[in-house]
Scaffold this motif. Structure first.
Motif, PDB file in Angstrom:
ATOM      1  N   GLU A  55      43.559  48.530  29.775  1.00  0.00           N
ATOM      2  CA  GLU A  55      44.289  48.826  28.540  1.00  0.00           C
ATOM      3  C   GLU A  55      45.776  48.477  28.666  1.00  0.00           C
ATOM      4  OE1 GLU A  55      43.266  52.538  26.553  1.00  0.00           O
ATOM      5  OE2 GLU A  55      41.541  52.722  27.900  1.00  0.00           O
ATOM      6  N   VAL A  56      46.040  47.292  29.167  1.00  0.00           N
ATOM      7  CA  VAL A  56      47.418  46.831  29.332  1.00  0.00           C
ATOM      8  C   VAL A  56      48.037  46.607  27.949  1.00  0.00           C
ATOM      9  CG1 VAL A  56      48.878  44.993  30.253  1.00  0.00           C
ATOM     10  CG2 VAL A  56      46.883  45.772  31.553  1.00  0.00           C
ATOM     11  N   GLU A  57      49.194  47.192  27.740  1.00  0.00           N
ATOM     12  CA  GLU A  57      49.907  47.057  26.464  1.00  0.00           C
ATOM     13  C   GLU A  57      51.349  46.643  26.736  1.00  0.00           C
ATOM     14  OE1 GLU A  57      51.237  49.677  22.562  1.00  0.00           O
ATOM     15  OE2 GLU A  57      50.295  50.690  24.250  1.00  0.00           O
ATOM     16  N   VAL A  58      51.735  45.479  26.257  1.00  0.00           N
ATOM     17  CA  VAL A  58      53.112  45.019  26.402  1.00  0.00           C
ATOM     18  C   VAL A  58      53.967  45.737  25.355  1.00  0.00           C
ATOM     19  CG1 VAL A  58      54.659  43.037  26.253  1.00  0.00           C
ATOM     20  CG2 VAL A  58      52.427  42.793  27.368  1.00  0.00           C
ATOM     21  N   LEU A  59      55.023  46.379  25.813  1.00  0.00           N
ATOM     22  CA  LEU A  59      55.914  47.142  24.945  1.00  0.00           C
ATOM     23  C   LEU A  59      57.188  46.379  24.594  1.00  0.00           C
ATOM     24  CD1 LEU A  59      55.533  50.537  26.823  1.00  0.00           C
ATOM     25  CD2 LEU A  59      54.347  49.832  24.731  1.00  0.00           C
ATOM     26  N   ILE A  60      57.659  45.558  25.523  1.00  0.00           N
ATOM     27  CA  ILE A  60      58.841  44.706  25.319  1.00  0.00           C
ATOM     28  C   ILE A  60      58.547  43.367  25.985  1.00  0.00           C
ATOM     29  CG2 ILE A  60      61.278  44.318  25.878  1.00  0.00           C
ATOM     30  CD1 ILE A  60      61.657  47.359  26.027  1.00  0.00           C
ATOM     31  N   SER A  61      58.855  42.287  25.294  1.00  0.00           N
ATOM     32  CA  SER A  61      58.765  40.950  25.871  1.00  0.00           C
ATOM     33  C   SER A  61      59.765  40.095  25.115  1.00  0.00           C
ATOM     34  CB  SER A  61      57.346  40.390  25.724  1.00  0.00           C
ATOM     35  OG  SER A  61      57.265  39.118  26.344  1.00  0.00           O
ATOM     36  N   GLU A  62      60.883  39.782  25.789  1.00  0.00           N
ATOM     37  CA  GLU A  62      61.945  39.051  25.097  1.00  0.00           C
ATOM     38  C   GLU A  62      62.798  38.267  26.077  1.00  0.00           C
ATOM     39  OE1 GLU A  62      63.792  42.365  23.161  1.00  0.00           O
ATOM     40  OE2 GLU A  62      64.993  42.883  24.904  1.00  0.00           O
ATOM     41  N   ASP A  63      63.341  37.186  25.564  1.00  0.00           N
ATOM     42  CA  ASP A  63      64.272  36.375  26.339  1.00  0.00           C
ATOM     43  C   ASP A  63      65.682  36.926  26.190  1.00  0.00           C
ATOM     44  OD1 ASP A  63      62.355  34.556  27.225  1.00  0.00           O
ATOM     45  OD2 ASP A  63      62.580  33.300  25.457  1.00  0.00           O
ATOM     46  N   GLY A  64      66.493  36.653  27.189  1.00  0.00           N
ATOM     47  CA  GLY A  64      67.896  37.053  27.172  1.00  0.00           C
ATOM     48  C   GLY A  64      68.602  36.418  28.345  1.00  0.00           C
ATOM     49  N   ASP A  65      69.899  36.497  28.328  1.00  0.00           N
ATOM     50  CA  ASP A  65      70.652  35.903  29.427  1.00  0.00           C
ATOM     51  C   ASP A  65      71.374  36.936  30.276  1.00  0.00           C
ATOM     52  OD1 ASP A  65      72.554  36.627  27.584  1.00  0.00           O
ATOM     53  OD2 ASP A  65      73.478  34.648  27.427  1.00  0.00           O
ATOM     54  N   ALA A  66      71.090  38.202  30.050  1.00  0.00           N
ATOM     55  CA  ALA A  66      71.733  39.260  30.825  1.00  0.00           C
ATOM     56  C   ALA A  66      71.232  39.234  32.267  1.00  0.00           C
ATOM     57  CB  ALA A  66      71.433  40.619  30.206  1.00  0.00           C
ATOM     58  N   PRO A  67      72.092  39.602  33.208  1.00  0.00           N
ATOM     59  CA  PRO A  67      71.626  39.705  34.593  1.00  0.00           C
ATOM     60  C   PRO A  67      70.615  40.847  34.718  1.00  0.00           C
ATOM     61  CG  PRO A  67      73.882  40.510  34.389  1.00  0.00           C
ATOM     62  CD  PRO A  67      73.498  39.949  33.063  1.00  0.00           C
ATOM     63  N   SER A  68      69.814  40.786  35.743  1.00  0.00           N
ATOM     64  CA  SER A  68      68.784  41.802  35.926  1.00  0.00           C
ATOM     65  C   SER A  68      69.387  43.183  36.170  1.00  0.00           C
ATOM     66  CB  SER A  68      67.879  41.456  37.104  1.00  0.00           C
ATOM     67  OG  SER A  68      66.966  42.517  37.317  1.00  0.00           O
ATOM     68  N   PRO A  69      68.909  44.186  35.449  1.00  0.00           N
ATOM     69  CA  PRO A  69      69.345  45.555  35.734  1.00  0.00           C
ATOM     70  C   PRO A  69      68.665  46.117  36.979  1.00  0.00           C
ATOM     71  CG  PRO A  69      67.773  45.567  33.934  1.00  0.00           C
ATOM     72  CD  PRO A  69      68.024  44.126  34.290  1.00  0.00           C
ATOM     73  N   PHE A  70      67.712  45.367  37.527  1.00  0.00           N
ATOM     74  CA  PHE A  70      66.977  45.785  38.730  1.00  0.00           C
ATOM     75  C   PHE A  70      67.330  44.885  39.909  1.00  0.00           C
ATOM     76  CE2 PHE A  70      64.320  46.463  34.938  1.00  0.00           C
ATOM     77  CZ  PHE A  70      64.263  47.845  34.947  1.00  0.00           C
ATOM     78  N   ALA A  71      68.554  44.417  39.948  1.00  0.00           N
ATOM     79  CA  ALA A  71      68.978  43.354  40.861  1.00  0.00           C
ATOM     80  C   ALA A  71      68.615  43.592  42.320  1.00  0.00           C
ATOM     81  CB  ALA A  71      70.475  43.115  40.729  1.00  0.00           C
ATOM     82  N   GLU A  72      68.635  44.818  42.773  1.00  0.00           N
ATOM     83  CA  GLU A  72      68.333  45.015  44.192  1.00  0.00           C
ATOM     84  C   GLU A  72      66.862  45.314  44.451  1.00  0.00           C
ATOM     85  OE1 GLU A  72      69.717  48.896  46.026  1.00  0.00           O
ATOM     86  OE2 GLU A  72      71.143  48.611  44.401  1.00  0.00           O
ATOM     87  N   TRP A  73      66.031  45.160  43.455  1.00  0.00           N
ATOM     88  CA  TRP A  73      64.618  45.463  43.587  1.00  0.00           C
ATOM     89  C   TRP A  73      63.756  44.251  43.271  1.00  0.00           C
ATOM     90  CZ3 TRP A  73      63.615  49.996  45.680  1.00  0.00           C
ATOM     91  CH2 TRP A  73      64.498  51.052  45.488  1.00  0.00           C
ATOM     92  N   ALA A  74      63.084  43.681  44.258  1.00  0.00           N
ATOM     93  CA  ALA A  74      62.009  42.741  43.938  1.00  0.00           C
ATOM     94  C   ALA A  74      60.928  43.547  43.219  1.00  0.00           C
ATOM     95  CB  ALA A  74      61.459  42.088  45.198  1.00  0.00           C
ATOM     96  N   MET A  75      60.758  44.789  43.637  1.00  0.00           N
ATOM     97  CA  MET A  75      59.957  45.766  42.912  1.00  0.00           C
ATOM     98  C   MET A  75      60.273  47.143  43.460  1.00  0.00           C
ATOM     99  SD  MET A  75      57.981  46.542  40.473  1.00  0.00           S
ATOM    100  CE  MET A  75      57.854  44.849  39.941  1.00  0.00           C
ATOM    101  N   GLY A  76      60.789  47.996  42.608  1.00  0.00           N
ATOM    102  CA  GLY A  76      60.982  49.398  42.964  1.00  0.00           C
ATOM    103  C   GLY A  76      59.735  50.174  42.570  1.00  0.00           C
ATOM    104  N   TYR A  77      59.630  51.401  43.059  1.00  0.00           N
ATOM    105  CA  TYR A  77      58.434  52.202  42.780  1.00  0.00           C
ATOM    106  C   TYR A  77      58.788  53.662  42.861  1.00  0.00           C
ATOM    107  CZ  TYR A  77      53.701  54.112  43.480  1.00  0.00           C
ATOM    108  OH  TYR A  77      52.534  54.809  43.377  1.00  0.00           O
ATOM    109  N   ASP A  78      58.370  54.420  41.858  1.00  0.00           N
ATOM    110  CA  ASP A  78      58.537  55.865  41.917  1.00  0.00           C
ATOM    111  C   ASP A  78      57.606  56.519  40.918  1.00  0.00           C
ATOM    112  OD1 ASP A  78      59.484  58.297  42.853  1.00  0.00           O
ATOM    113  OD2 ASP A  78      61.564  57.931  42.303  1.00  0.00           O
TER     114      ASP A  78
END
Length: 164
Positions: free
Chosen positions: A72-95
């Protein structure tokens, strides 16, 4: 750059080997492809944010959608932009996510609540906040990065847990 947020129903137990495998594969793959992101594990759900080159993120989402470890995968946001990643230090974080606090818990009949575009933006923002907090203070789940744990030490700890 492309940013994407989805939710899905987890088909495996919380913090089990499946979650660990997902995280380790994402860390390796995303780092190689210039993708950053964050994965929340809730009671029965995943929420994942991805940010990176569109030519990498969209095919990755297709593979994620086909993964039998969730449904039941549901995409909630999918958009292009030029902003830098807000997760820059995470190839993948997890919590872990306290779904009830955000009003995104599964209903008693295991159905999912509707998530409006505004709520999706709120979730995206909370994931950013939690990723920054985890980078500084560590996370609450068994697979989260610990305070002062380097990325290499974290991956080594996760890999050792996989081999137990």
């Amino acid at each position: 750059m492309h940013q994407l947020l989805y939710r899905s129903i987890a088909n495996e137990e919380e913090f089990g080997d499946s979650d660990l495998d997902i995280l380790l594969k994402a860390l390796e793959f995303n780092a190689a492809k210039g993708i950053t992101g964050y994965l929340w594990r809730g009671r029965g759900q995943f929420f994942q944010a991805l940010h990176g080159p569109r030519v990498e993120v969209l095919p990755l989402m297709e593979r994620i959608s086909a993964d039998p470890r969730h449904s039941e995968v549901e995409v909630l946001i999918s958009e292009d932009g030029d902003a830098p990643s807000p997760f820059a230090e995470w190839a993948m974080g997890y919590d872990y996510v306290a779904e009830d606090v955000l009003g995104i818990s599964l209903e008693e009949d295991n159905s999912r609540p509707m998530i409006s575009p505004a709520k999706a933006r709120e979730i995206w923002g909370k994931m950013i906040e939690q990723s920054h907090s985890e980078a500084e203070w560590g996370g609450a789940s068994p697979y989260s990065r610990k305070p002062t744990e380097s990325m290499d030490a974290w991956i080594k700890r996760l890999s050792a847990a996989r081999g137990r």
